[in-house]
Design a protein around this motif. Structure first.
Motif, PDB file in Angstrom:
ATOM      1  N   PHE A  40       0.792  -1.173   0.003  1.00 18.24           N
ATOM      2  CA  PHE A  40       0.204  -0.174   0.143  1.00 18.24           C
ATOM      3  C   PHE A  40       0.448   1.199   0.075  1.00 18.24           C
ATOM      4  O   PHE A  40       2.107   0.561   0.041  1.00 18.24           O
ATOM      5  N   GLU A  41       0.440   2.559  -0.199  1.00 16.18           N
ATOM      6  CA  GLU A  41       1.314   3.474  -0.466  1.00 16.18           C
ATOM      7  C   GLU A  41       1.050   4.416   0.745  1.00 16.18           C
ATOM      8  O   GLU A  41       2.316   5.136   1.024  1.00 16.18           O
ATOM      9  N   GLN A  42      -0.094   4.688   1.463  1.00 19.65           N
ATOM     10  CA  GLN A  42       0.288   5.147   2.416  1.00 19.65           C
ATOM     11  C   GLN A  42      -0.096   4.883   3.996  1.00 19.65           C
ATOM     12  O   GLN A  42      -1.134   3.687   4.034  1.00 19.65           O
ATOM     13  N   ILE A  43       0.535   5.735   4.654  1.00 24.41           N
ATOM     14  CA  ILE A  43       0.711   4.602   6.232  1.00 24.41           C
ATOM     15  C   ILE A  43       0.638   5.901   6.934  1.00 24.41           C
ATOM     16  O   ILE A  43       0.865   6.709   6.726  1.00 24.41           O
ATOM     17  N   SER A  44       0.143   5.696   8.730  1.00 26.48           N
ATOM     18  CA  SER A  44       0.557   6.560   9.502  1.00 26.48           C
ATOM     19  C   SER A  44       1.106   5.901  10.873  1.00 26.48           C
ATOM     20  O   SER A  44       0.523   4.699  11.144  1.00 26.48           O
ATOM     21  N   ILE A  45       1.112   6.935  11.395  1.00 26.59           N
ATOM     22  CA  ILE A  45       2.524   6.115  12.494  1.00 26.59           C
ATOM     23  C   ILE A  45       1.225   6.809  13.724  1.00 26.59           C
ATOM     24  O   ILE A  45       0.883   8.376  14.056  1.00 26.59           O
ATOM     25  N   GLY A  46       0.876   5.945  14.503  1.00 24.41           N
ATOM     26  CA  GLY A  46      -0.619   5.750  15.971  1.00 24.41           C
ATOM     27  C   GLY A  46       0.471   5.944  16.996  1.00 24.41           C
ATOM     28  O   GLY A  46       1.939   6.783  17.225  1.00 24.41           O
ATOM     29  N   ASN A 160      17.838  -0.085  13.044  1.00 29.89           N
ATOM     30  CA  ASN A 160      17.661  -1.070  12.535  1.00 29.89           C
ATOM     31  C   ASN A 160      15.968  -1.861  13.554  1.00 29.89           C
ATOM     32  O   ASN A 160      15.347  -2.463  12.222  1.00 29.89           O
ATOM     33  N   LEU A 161      15.572  -1.355  13.757  1.00 29.83           N
ATOM     34  CA  LEU A 161      14.020  -1.442  14.461  1.00 29.83           C
ATOM     35  C   LEU A 161      13.356  -0.990  13.324  1.00 29.83           C
ATOM     36  O   LEU A 161      12.228  -2.321  12.708  1.00 29.83           O
ATOM     37  N   SER A 162      13.588   0.031  13.094  1.00 28.00           N
ATOM     38  CA  SER A 162      12.588   0.597  12.040  1.00 28.00           C
ATOM     39  C   SER A 162      12.450  -0.045  10.466  1.00 28.00           C
ATOM     40  O   SER A 162      11.701  -0.205  10.230  1.00 28.00           O
ATOM     41  N   GLN A 163      13.323  -0.431  10.205  1.00 25.62           N
ATOM     42  CA  GLN A 163      14.267  -1.040   9.183  1.00 25.62           C
ATOM     43  C   GLN A 163      13.361  -2.696   9.215  1.00 25.62           C
ATOM     44  O   GLN A 163      12.637  -2.997   8.170  1.00 25.62           O
ATOM     45  N   ASP A 164      13.515  -3.144  10.251  1.00 23.55           N
ATOM     46  CA  ASP A 164      12.585  -5.068   9.639  1.00 23.55           C
ATOM     47  C   ASP A 164      11.415  -4.557  10.627  1.00 23.55           C
ATOM     48  O   ASP A 164      10.775  -5.412   9.851  1.00 23.55           O
ATOM     49  N   LEU A 165      10.522  -3.867  10.817  1.00 24.99           N
ATOM     50  CA  LEU A 165       9.408  -3.706  10.659  1.00 24.99           C
ATOM     51  C   LEU A 165       9.407  -3.141   9.527  1.00 24.99           C
ATOM     52  O   LEU A 165       7.912  -4.029   9.052  1.00 24.99           O
ATOM     53  N   ILE A 166      10.010  -2.709   8.919  1.00 23.87           N
ATOM     54  CA  ILE A 166       8.587  -2.119   7.744  1.00 23.87           C
ATOM     55  C   ILE A 166       8.803  -2.824   6.776  1.00 23.87           C
ATOM     56  O   ILE A 166       8.317  -3.797   5.762  1.00 23.87           O
ATOM     57  N   ARG A 167      10.566  -3.535   6.689  1.00 31.12           N
ATOM     58  CA  ARG A 167      10.311  -5.330   6.300  1.00 31.12           C
ATOM     59  C   ARG A 167       9.406  -5.880   6.098  1.00 31.12           C
ATOM     60  O   ARG A 167       9.053  -6.393   5.169  1.00 31.12           O
ATOM     61  N   ARG A 168       9.229  -6.331   7.446  1.00 28.71           N
ATOM     62  CA  ARG A 168       7.951  -7.087   7.593  1.00 28.71           C
ATOM     63  C   ARG A 168       6.495  -6.620   7.089  1.00 28.71           C
ATOM     64  O   ARG A 168       5.516  -7.751   6.567  1.00 28.71           O
ATOM     65  N   ILE A 169       6.580  -5.639   7.153  1.00 29.20           N
ATOM     66  CA  ILE A 169       5.031  -5.211   6.499  1.00 29.20           C
ATOM     67  C   ILE A 169       5.039  -5.313   4.557  1.00 29.20           C
ATOM     68  O   ILE A 169       4.243  -5.368   4.403  1.00 29.20           O
ATOM     69  N   ILE A 170       6.191  -4.760   4.053  1.00 26.89           N
ATOM     70  CA  ILE A 170       6.593  -5.263   2.557  1.00 26.89           C
ATOM     71  C   ILE A 170       6.026  -6.347   2.708  1.00 26.89           C
ATOM     72  O   ILE A 170       5.779  -7.177   1.575  1.00 26.89           O
ATOM     73  N   TYR A 171       6.744  -7.301   3.025  1.00 28.09           N
ATOM     74  CA  TYR A 171       7.025  -8.748   2.655  1.00 28.09           C
ATOM     75  C   TYR A 171       6.096  -9.592   3.368  1.00 28.09           C
ATOM     76  O   TYR A 171       5.646 -10.553   2.434  1.00 28.09           O
TER      77      TYR A 171
END
Length: 173
Positions: A40-46, A160-171
Protein backbone atom coordinates in the motif's frame (compact mmCIF):
# COMPACT_ATOMS: atom_id res chain seq x y z
CA UNK A 1 44.80 -2.95 -38.10
CA UNK A 2 46.51 -2.29 -34.73
CA UNK A 3 43.81 0.13 -33.59
CA UNK A 4 41.12 -2.36 -34.60
CA UNK A 5 42.81 -5.01 -32.44
CA UNK A 6 42.97 -2.63 -29.45
CA UNK A 7 39.32 -1.73 -29.95
CA UNK A 8 38.34 -5.41 -29.93
CA UNK A 9 40.26 -6.02 -26.69
CA UNK A 10 38.64 -3.03 -24.99
CA UNK A 11 35.19 -4.02 -26.26
CA UNK A 12 35.70 -7.56 -25.01
CA UNK A 13 36.69 -6.31 -21.55
CA UNK A 14 33.66 -4.03 -21.31
CA UNK A 15 31.29 -6.74 -22.52
CA UNK A 16 32.62 -9.13 -19.88
CA UNK A 17 32.25 -6.41 -17.24
CA UNK A 18 28.69 -5.62 -18.41
CA UNK A 19 27.75 -9.31 -18.37
CA UNK A 20 29.17 -9.66 -14.87
CA UNK A 21 27.23 -6.60 -13.65
CA UNK A 22 23.97 -7.88 -15.18
CA UNK A 23 24.49 -11.33 -13.67
CA UNK A 24 25.24 -9.81 -10.28
CA UNK A 25 22.22 -7.53 -10.38
CA UNK A 26 19.64 -9.94 -11.80
CA UNK A 27 21.09 -13.40 -11.28
CA UNK A 28 21.82 -13.42 -7.54
CA UNK A 29 18.38 -12.81 -6.14
CA UNK A 30 18.67 -9.03 -5.96
CA UNK A 31 15.78 -6.98 -7.22
CA UNK A 32 15.15 -3.29 -7.26
CA UNK A 33 12.18 -2.34 -5.14
CA UNK A 34 9.91 0.34 -6.53
CA UNK A 35 6.89 2.07 -5.12
CA UNK A 36 4.73 -0.33 -7.15
CA UNK A 37 6.07 -3.23 -5.06
CA UNK A 38 4.70 -1.79 -1.81
CA UNK A 39 1.57 -3.47 -0.41
CA UNK A 40 0.00 0.00 0.00
CA UNK A 41 1.20 3.56 -0.55
CA UNK A 42 0.05 5.49 2.51
CA UNK A 43 0.55 4.80 6.18
CA UNK A 44 0.32 6.68 9.44
CA UNK A 45 2.17 6.36 12.70
CA UNK A 46 -0.11 5.88 15.68
CA UNK A 47 0.64 5.71 19.36
CA UNK A 48 4.15 4.55 20.19
CA UNK A 49 4.52 3.89 23.90
CA UNK A 50 7.81 3.80 25.74
CA UNK A 51 7.70 1.07 28.39
CA UNK A 52 11.35 1.51 29.30
CA UNK A 53 13.13 3.89 31.62
CA UNK A 54 15.03 5.51 28.73
CA UNK A 55 13.59 9.03 28.36
CA UNK A 56 12.07 10.19 25.06
CA UNK A 57 12.65 6.84 23.33
CA UNK A 58 9.14 6.90 21.85
CA UNK A 59 9.79 10.30 20.25
CA UNK A 60 13.09 9.16 18.81
CA UNK A 61 11.50 5.96 17.48
CA UNK A 62 8.58 7.85 15.89
CA UNK A 63 10.95 10.27 14.15
CA UNK A 64 13.27 7.56 12.83
CA UNK A 65 10.33 5.35 11.81
CA UNK A 66 8.86 8.24 9.79
CA UNK A 67 12.20 8.87 8.07
CA UNK A 68 12.62 5.18 7.30
CA UNK A 69 9.08 4.85 5.92
CA UNK A 70 9.83 7.72 3.55
CA UNK A 71 13.10 6.08 2.51
CA UNK A 72 11.20 2.90 1.62
CA UNK A 73 8.73 4.87 -0.50
CA UNK A 74 5.67 5.18 1.73
CA UNK A 75 3.68 8.40 2.02
CA UNK A 76 2.84 9.52 5.54
CA UNK A 77 -0.80 10.47 5.89
CA UNK A 78 -2.61 10.80 9.23
CA UNK A 79 -5.81 9.55 7.54
CA UNK A 80 -4.25 6.52 5.85
CA UNK A 81 -5.98 3.15 5.89
CA UNK A 82 -3.05 1.51 7.70
CA UNK A 83 -1.44 2.65 10.91
CA UNK A 84 1.62 1.44 12.82
CA UNK A 85 1.37 1.48 16.58
CA UNK A 86 3.10 -0.36 19.36
CA UNK A 87 5.43 -0.41 22.32
CA UNK A 88 9.14 -0.11 22.83
CA UNK A 89 9.37 -2.76 25.53
CA UNK A 90 13.02 -3.17 26.32
CA UNK A 91 16.04 -0.89 26.37
CA UNK A 92 19.26 -1.80 28.07
CA UNK A 93 22.72 -0.30 28.25
CA UNK A 94 25.08 -3.03 29.38
CA UNK A 95 28.78 -2.71 30.13
CA UNK A 96 30.54 -5.57 28.38
CA UNK A 97 34.15 -5.27 29.41
CA UNK A 98 36.32 -3.16 31.64
CA UNK A 99 39.96 -2.34 32.04
CA UNK A 100 41.40 -0.95 35.26
CA UNK A 101 37.89 -0.49 36.71
CA UNK A 102 36.78 1.55 33.69
CA UNK A 103 34.22 0.28 31.17
CA UNK A 104 35.79 -0.02 27.74
CA UNK A 105 32.85 -1.48 25.79
CA UNK A 106 29.08 -1.09 26.04
CA UNK A 107 26.14 -2.86 24.45
CA UNK A 108 22.79 -1.23 23.62
CA UNK A 109 19.81 -3.61 23.38
CA UNK A 110 16.33 -2.57 22.19
CA UNK A 111 13.17 -4.56 21.54
CA UNK A 112 9.60 -3.67 20.69
CA UNK A 113 6.23 -5.08 19.69
CA UNK A 114 4.32 -3.33 16.96
CA UNK A 115 1.02 -3.74 15.17
CA UNK A 116 -0.23 -2.84 11.74
CA UNK A 117 -3.83 -1.69 12.16
CA UNK A 118 -6.39 -1.42 9.36
CA UNK A 119 -8.20 1.76 10.38
CA UNK A 120 -11.30 0.91 8.30
CA UNK A 121 -11.94 -2.61 9.58
CA UNK A 122 -10.06 -2.47 12.88
CA UNK A 123 -8.16 -5.62 11.94
CA UNK A 124 -4.86 -5.83 13.81
CA UNK A 125 -1.85 -7.63 12.48
CA UNK A 126 1.28 -8.27 14.51
CA UNK A 127 4.25 -6.69 12.77
CA UNK A 128 6.75 -6.68 15.59
CA UNK A 129 10.15 -8.17 15.84
CA UNK A 130 10.95 -11.28 17.81
CA UNK A 131 14.63 -10.59 18.34
CA UNK A 132 16.19 -7.63 20.11
CA UNK A 133 18.47 -5.29 18.17
CA UNK A 134 21.94 -4.95 19.57
CA UNK A 135 24.66 -2.41 18.87
CA UNK A 136 27.99 -1.80 20.54
CA UNK A 137 30.20 1.16 21.22
CA UNK A 138 33.56 1.83 22.76
CA UNK A 139 33.63 4.94 24.94
CA UNK A 140 36.55 7.29 24.63
CA UNK A 141 37.41 10.12 26.90
CA UNK A 142 35.10 12.05 29.14
CA UNK A 143 31.59 11.28 30.34
CA UNK A 144 30.15 13.63 27.69
CA UNK A 145 31.76 11.48 24.99
CA UNK A 146 30.32 8.31 26.53
CA UNK A 147 26.83 9.86 26.52
CA UNK A 148 27.25 11.04 22.92
CA UNK A 149 28.37 7.56 21.85
CA UNK A 150 25.40 6.03 23.69
CA UNK A 151 23.04 8.35 21.83
CA UNK A 152 24.56 7.39 18.47
CA UNK A 153 24.36 3.68 19.30
CA UNK A 154 20.74 4.10 20.38
CA UNK A 155 19.92 5.87 17.10
CA UNK A 156 21.52 2.97 15.23
CA UNK A 157 19.53 0.36 17.17
CA UNK A 158 16.26 2.28 16.65
CA UNK A 159 17.01 2.61 12.92
CA UNK A 160 17.61 -1.16 12.67
CA UNK A 161 14.36 -1.83 14.52
CA UNK A 162 12.47 0.52 12.17
CA UNK A 163 13.96 -1.10 9.06
CA UNK A 164 13.06 -4.58 10.25
CA UNK A 165 9.51 -3.50 11.04
CA UNK A 166 9.06 -1.99 7.58
CA UNK A 167 10.57 -5.01 5.82
CA UNK A 168 8.11 -7.25 7.68
CA UNK A 169 5.22 -5.04 6.60
CA UNK A 170 6.33 -5.07 2.96
CA UNK A 171 7.12 -8.75 2.61
CA UNK A 172 4.58 -10.30 4.98
CA UNK A 173 1.54 -8.16 4.27
Amino acid sequence: MIQNSKFKKIAARYSVLAAFMLFTLFGCGYTLQTRADLPFEQISIGRIENKTIEPKLQDRFSRILAETLLEYGFYLNPHAKYKIEGDVEHFELKPLSEKLLTVVEYQVVIKGKFRLVDAETGKVRYAGTDDPFVTYFIPKGKLEDVIANKELATEDAVKNLSQDLIRRIIYEH
